[in-house]
Design a protein around this motif. Structure first.
Motif, mmCIF file in Angstrom:
data_model
loop_
_atom_site.group_PDB
_atom_site.id
_atom_site.type_symbol
_atom_site.label_atom_id
_atom_site.label_comp_id
_atom_site.label_asym_id
_atom_site.label_seq_id
_atom_site.Cartn_x
_atom_site.Cartn_y
_atom_site.Cartn_z
ATOM 1 N N SER A 380 64.621 67.733 101.532
ATOM 2 C CA SER A 380 63.525 67.106 100.804
ATOM 3 C C SER A 380 63.700 67.200 99.299
ATOM 4 O O SER A 380 64.107 68.236 98.766
ATOM 5 C CB SER A 380 62.196 67.755 101.201
ATOM 6 N N MET A 381 63.350 66.113 98.629
ATOM 7 C CA MET A 381 63.320 66.054 97.177
ATOM 8 C C MET A 381 61.870 66.173 96.710
ATOM 9 O O MET A 381 60.944 65.743 97.407
ATOM 10 C CB MET A 381 63.929 64.745 96.682
ATOM 11 N N PRO A 382 61.638 66.720 95.532
ATOM 12 C CA PRO A 382 60.256 66.949 95.093
ATOM 13 C C PRO A 382 59.454 65.677 94.848
ATOM 14 O O PRO A 382 58.221 65.713 94.883
ATOM 15 C CB PRO A 382 60.427 67.764 93.804
ATOM 16 N N ASP A 383 60.130 64.548 94.597
ATOM 17 C CA ASP A 383 59.402 63.292 94.398
ATOM 18 C C ASP A 383 59.342 62.449 95.670
ATOM 19 O O ASP A 383 58.936 61.290 95.633
ATOM 20 C CB ASP A 383 60.018 62.485 93.251
ATOM 21 N N SER A 384 59.741 63.033 96.807
ATOM 22 C CA SER A 384 59.670 62.392 98.130
ATOM 23 C C SER A 384 60.595 61.195 98.284
ATOM 24 O O SER A 384 60.501 60.470 99.273
ATOM 25 C CB SER A 384 58.233 61.958 98.472
ATOM 26 N N LEU A 385 61.515 60.984 97.330
ATOM 27 C CA LEU A 385 62.502 59.911 97.440
ATOM 28 C C LEU A 385 63.870 60.503 97.703
ATOM 29 O O LEU A 385 64.249 61.490 97.058
ATOM 30 C CB LEU A 385 62.546 59.082 96.157
ATOM 31 N N PRO A 386 64.640 59.934 98.619
ATOM 32 C CA PRO A 386 65.985 60.438 98.861
ATOM 33 C C PRO A 386 66.912 60.136 97.691
ATOM 34 O O PRO A 386 66.567 59.372 96.775
ATOM 35 C CB PRO A 386 66.428 59.686 100.116
ATOM 36 N N VAL A 387 68.092 60.743 97.734
ATOM 37 C CA VAL A 387 69.150 60.431 96.777
ATOM 38 C C VAL A 387 70.144 59.526 97.492
ATOM 39 O O VAL A 387 70.786 59.927 98.465
ATOM 40 C CB VAL A 387 69.847 61.710 96.271
ATOM 41 N N ILE A 388 70.243 58.295 97.017
ATOM 42 C CA ILE A 388 71.152 57.305 97.606
ATOM 43 C C ILE A 388 71.882 56.614 96.462
ATOM 44 O O ILE A 388 71.234 56.117 95.537
ATOM 45 C CB ILE A 388 70.407 56.249 98.446
ATOM 46 N N GLY A 389 73.209 56.597 96.529
ATOM 47 C CA GLY A 389 73.956 55.891 95.497
ATOM 48 C C GLY A 389 75.158 56.675 95.033
ATOM 49 O O GLY A 389 75.529 57.700 95.604
ATOM 50 N N ALA A 390 75.776 56.200 93.975
ATOM 51 C CA ALA A 390 77.019 56.774 93.485
ATOM 52 C C ALA A 390 76.796 58.118 92.821
ATOM 53 O O ALA A 390 75.765 58.358 92.191
ATOM 54 C CB ALA A 390 77.671 55.806 92.494
ATOM 55 N N ALA A 391 77.796 59.006 92.964
ATOM 56 C CA ALA A 391 77.798 60.251 92.211
ATOM 57 C C ALA A 391 77.937 59.926 90.724
ATOM 58 O O ALA A 391 78.462 58.880 90.335
ATOM 59 C CB ALA A 391 78.941 61.149 92.683
ATOM 60 N N SER A 392 77.459 60.834 89.875
ATOM 61 C CA SER A 392 77.437 60.559 88.438
ATOM 62 C C SER A 392 78.819 60.520 87.820
ATOM 63 O O SER A 392 79.078 59.731 86.910
ATOM 64 C CB SER A 392 76.587 61.622 87.724
ATOM 65 N N ARG A 393 79.745 61.360 88.307
ATOM 66 C CA ARG A 393 81.046 61.502 87.660
ATOM 67 C C ARG A 393 82.210 61.021 88.520
ATOM 68 O O ARG A 393 83.234 60.596 87.986
ATOM 69 C CB ARG A 393 81.274 62.968 87.277
ATOM 70 N N ILE A 394 82.085 61.114 89.824
ATOM 71 C CA ILE A 394 83.188 60.767 90.722
ATOM 72 C C ILE A 394 82.973 59.346 91.227
ATOM 73 O O ILE A 394 82.007 59.065 91.934
ATOM 74 C CB ILE A 394 83.292 61.760 91.888
#
Length: 440
Positions: A380-394
């Motif tokens: 779980s994330m604190p804002d109730s939204l998942p993390v989906i998408g590209a990594a910041s550096r890789i």
């Protein structure tokens, strides 16, 4: 597209010991064989990628195996709502409330709670609800091709979701959440008095007010659904490795391999979808993210004598009841205690007591042999939204974790979105609300 997997596909889940990875170009590696990883693998394979799934456990054995099975596109209300700050002291004091925090874990979870409180403003809640709606609205449509490929259409049903209230007072007090849902295009019917009795005749007579969302669906066996999807991709050439991922080989810009307990596996791209275990690996890819775990419980009542016809969420008690192939599954409560603390089975007992209250004829009081209990970890994330998408550096690493209470519903759209991003085509939904960059 090849047909459904053969009946013996399930024996192909794990690469046999001593069998080397097939020669050829590096494969797309999906870390995590839960519902999100399975859907990502299936959509990537539909694009023509050679895929390898890696998990330290069997497919669907984590949170995907124990959830409520609801494909509820109306579950767009974030955990952090206006007024949540006033509830934290009560959470700390009430060990039997719908959300509890173990005192020993409080120093660790405090930054996560602080972010949750900061996200609980009216404007942020509206934006979060809109982003969740975009992610959940196409769930059934995005599952359809995957279920056809896997021959698993029988595991998905569309009977709606019933939001049940303890009485007229709580029904009226839920007006804000109902209004948010309706403004996001969700059709909701009020079901009151005799109409509720006709819909759910086994409910206790004290329950008179509910709301119905007919467009929602559910799966009658969440673990079987994950295993069917995995069997489907295996039958079309995917590999599934039971290994623990420990890190990556990369040059700071792009990665070349995934490092596991058994060695290195060359990778063209990597999708990190291992739920509650994603945080440490994301840090190795350059992103420090506030992922934590909500420990959820369930009980299953085998061969219940009474129960719901429609998957039901009891709003006052923060738990759900879903008819499944193995019996009535009652899921819910949130416990913030991390990955290492022992289960508190009183939390499961609370669910059984709540179900008995809703359905007085559920089963005899002394019949405990028909009841089983389970505990798992919601990422779980604190804002109730998942993390989906590209990594910041890789550049060739992607995230797909942190779905909290909506992983089963969001799995199909997440998998399709990941495949779009890997392909570099127009994404099926705007990806920016779920980006890891929002936490920088």
């Amino acid at each position: 597209m090849a047909g459904p997997p053969s009946s013996n596909a399930t024996v192909l889940f794990w690469k046999s010991e001593g069998v080397s990875t097939p020669a050829g170009p590096p494969r797309v590696i999906v870390i995590g064989a839960g519902i999100v990883g399975a859907c990502a693998a299936a959509y990537l394979q539909r694009d023509g990628h050679a895929v390898t799934l890696i998990d330290h456990n069997e497919p669907g054995a984590g949170a995907s195996s124990g959830n409520g099975g609801m494909l509820s596109a109306s579950s767009i209300i974030p955990v952090g709502m206006p007024g949540v700050a006033a509830k934290v002291p009560g959470w700390l004091m009430d060990s039997e409330g719908p959300l509890t925090i173990r005192w020993r874990y409080l120093p660790h979870i405090a930054p996560w709670l602080w972010r949750l409180l900061r996200s609980a403003t009216r404007s942020k809640v509206e934006a979060q609800a809109s982003a969740l709606r975009a992610l959940l609205a196409g769930s059934l449509e995005n599952y359809a091709p995957l279920l056809r490929d896997a021959g698993a259409q029988h595991l998905l049903h569309q009977r709606g979701t019933l939001y049940l209230y303890g009485g007229e007072k709580s029904w009226r007090e839920d007006a804000l959440k109902t209004d948010i849902r309706r403004r996001n295009g969700i059709a909701i019917e009020d079901v009151i008095g005799s109409a509720l009795r006709d819909l759910e005749p086994d409910l206790g007579p004290q329950f008179t007010h509910a709301r119905l969302v007919r467009a929602n669906g559910h799966t009658s066996d969440p673990r079987a659904l994950v295993r069917a999807l995995v069997a489907g991709v295996v039958s079309r050439g995917a590999l599934v490795l039971r290994e623990r991922v420990t890190g990556f080989e990369h040059n700071g810009v792009a990665l070349s391999a995934v490092r596991t307990s058994e060695g290195l596996h060359a990778a063209s791209q990597v999708v990190l979808a291992c739920g509650a275990w994603s945080k440490v690996l994301a840090e190795q890819l350059g992103d420090r993210l506030p992922l934590d775990t909500e420990r959820g419980y369930h009980v299953i009542v085998k061969n219940p004598e009474k129960g719901p016809r429609t998957p039901t969420l009891f709003v006052d008690g923060n738990f759900g009841a879903t008819p499944m192939d193995m019996g009535l599954r009652v899921t819910g409560t949130v416990e913030l205690a991390g990955l290492d603390a022992a289960p508190n089975w009183r939390r499961a007992d609370l669910l059984l007591r709540g179900a008995r209250r809703l359905y007085p004829g559920l089963l005899p009081e002394d019949d405990v042999m028909r009841v089983t209990r389970w505990m798992g970890f919601r990422p779980s994330m604190p804002d109730s939204l998942p993390v989906i998408g590209a990594a910041s550096r890789i550049t060739n690493a992607y995230y797909a974790f942190g779905h909290g209470h909506v992983g089963m519903c969001a799995g199909s759209t997440t998998g399709r979105l990941i495949a779009d991003l890997v392909a570099g085509r127009m994404p099926c939904i705007p990806p920016h609300p779920y980006s890891a960059a929002r936490f920088r």
